[in-house]
Write an enzyme that holds these catalytic residues in place. Structure first.
Site, PDB file in Angstrom:
ATOM      1  N   GLU A 195       0.825  -1.207   0.000  1.00  0.00           N
ATOM      2  CA  GLU A 195       0.000   0.000   0.000  1.00  0.00           C
ATOM      3  C   GLU A 195       0.858   1.256   0.000  1.00  0.00           C
ATOM      4  O   GLU A 195       1.719   1.438   0.855  1.00  0.00           O
ATOM      5  CB  GLU A 195      -0.950   0.023   1.202  1.00  0.00           C
ATOM      6  CG  GLU A 195      -1.879   1.211   1.160  1.00  0.00           C
ATOM      7  CD  GLU A 195      -2.978   1.180   2.207  1.00  0.00           C
ATOM      8  OE1 GLU A 195      -3.954   1.941   2.060  1.00  0.00           O
ATOM      9  OE2 GLU A 195      -2.861   0.394   3.169  1.00  0.00           O
ATOM     10  N   GLU A 290     -12.370   1.760   2.353  1.00  0.00           N
ATOM     11  CA  GLU A 290     -11.406   2.187   3.368  1.00  0.00           C
ATOM     12  C   GLU A 290     -11.640   3.657   3.709  1.00  0.00           C
ATOM     13  O   GLU A 290     -10.824   4.536   3.412  1.00  0.00           O
ATOM     14  CB  GLU A 290      -9.983   1.954   2.842  1.00  0.00           C
ATOM     15  CG  GLU A 290      -8.865   2.306   3.787  1.00  0.00           C
ATOM     16  CD  GLU A 290      -8.665   1.307   4.919  1.00  0.00           C
ATOM     17  OE1 GLU A 290      -7.677   1.459   5.646  1.00  0.00           O
ATOM     18  OE2 GLU A 290      -9.493   0.386   5.066  1.00  0.00           O
TER      19      GLU A 290
END
Length: 315
Positions: A195, A290
């Site tokens: 990420e 998210e």
């Protein structure tokens, strides 16, 4: 409190919102009557893309129990979850979540593959054996967690920038560590997704071209990119073009509008166009939600579902 009783008590509160917003027409309602004993679930149709919510996103309707939130979300068309803290849950909780997903035909998205948040420190970039060992041990634990909850993807962040080393040396250290992690994950068909974050400038991994190059160098099906569109909007923008450029190394997508990191439609990003583009590329994976809820309580949760229905209406 039982889920069906909780839903009955909140039905009146949500009814006025749904009527006013015009989404209570037959076939498009985002509120369903609760399940009753002996009856089959009445569920909204799934979305065109596979969105994954997280624990707490539907707590006003489903209650504090994540299992009940999963059932509520299923009734409203969601078919996946993600849970960053899955490794911190008890074995029994991991199994219960996995069993629930299997019974409903739902998928498990990412969880974070760190035992003590070492990814927020200066770690894999240093090349030090202590951090490589910690990652290897966490990967071994993650394999067992993944078996219990039915996961395939797990988030990895290489840590902070090591200012005593050049960028190239740090990159080589990260690649070396990730290759060793892949030897643990690859036999089980598991995928760590790297990420790129925007939280602070000390983070090593911040841009899509950087992650793309690392994935190419690691050269394993167990090392791919996690393209979080909220973070990438903040760091580099040009979302659709950057998705295209790194597409063959992207293993997982995440959502969040900017500014604010809330659901689509609350910021500057045109998620209907982005979702249409992703769908057009034939993406069959998960898009993790998210982000937080723009509004609080039951009304906020209903508004979130409505926002996803609108953004997903690109066909």
């Amino acid at each position: 409190m039982k889920r069906r009783n909780f839903l009955q008590q909140t039905a009146l509160a949500g009814a006025s919102l749904l009527t006013a917003s015009g989404v209570s027409a037959a076939g498009n309602s985002i509120y369903r009557q609760p399940r009753t004993a002996g009856s089959a679930p009445v569920a909204d149709k799934p979305f065109n893309l596979n969105y994954a919510f997280h624990d707490g996103m539907f707590k006003s309707h489903g209650g504090a129990d994540f299992i009940d939130q999963i059932k509520f979300a299923y009734d409203h068309g969601f078919r996946s979850i993600e849970d960053n803290g899955m490794m911190g849950r008890t074995v029994d909780q991991q199994k219960k979540i996995g069993d629930t997903l299997q019974k409903l035909g739902m998928n498990m998205g990412v969880f974070v593959i760190t035992s003590d948040n070492w990814h927020w420190r200066t770690t894999l970039t240093t090349g030090k054996q202590e951090w490589i060992d910690k990652m290897i041990n966490d990967c071994k634990t993650a394999v067992e967690v993944a078996k219990r909850c039915g996961a395939k993807w797990m988030t990895v962040v290489p840590g902070n920038y090591e200012r005593s080393l050049s960028l190239d040396y740090q990159t080589a250290n990260v690649i070396t560590a990730l290759r060793k992690a892949c030897t643990i994950l690859e036999p089980h068909g598991l995928v760590m997704v790297l990420e790129m974050l925007s939280d602070n400038p000390d983070l090593f991994l911040r841009h899509s071209d950087q992650a793309y190059m690392i994935c190419k160098a690691v050269n394993s099906p167990s090392c791919k990119m996690l393209f979080d569109m909220y973070h990438m909007q903040r760091n580099e923008g040009d979302i659709i073009n950057n998705l295209n450029k790194s597409w063959d190394e992207i293993g997982y997508l995440q959502i969040g509008d900017n500014p604010g990191r809330k659901e689509p439609g609350t910021g500057e990003m045109n998620y209907k166009n982005i979702f249409k583009h992703i769908h057009g590329k034939g993406y069959k994976g998960i898009l993790g939600m998210e982000h937080g809820n723009f509004q609080k309580g039951t009304e906020g949760e209903l508004a979130l579902i409505k926002a996803y229905r609108e953004a997903d209406n690109f066909m």
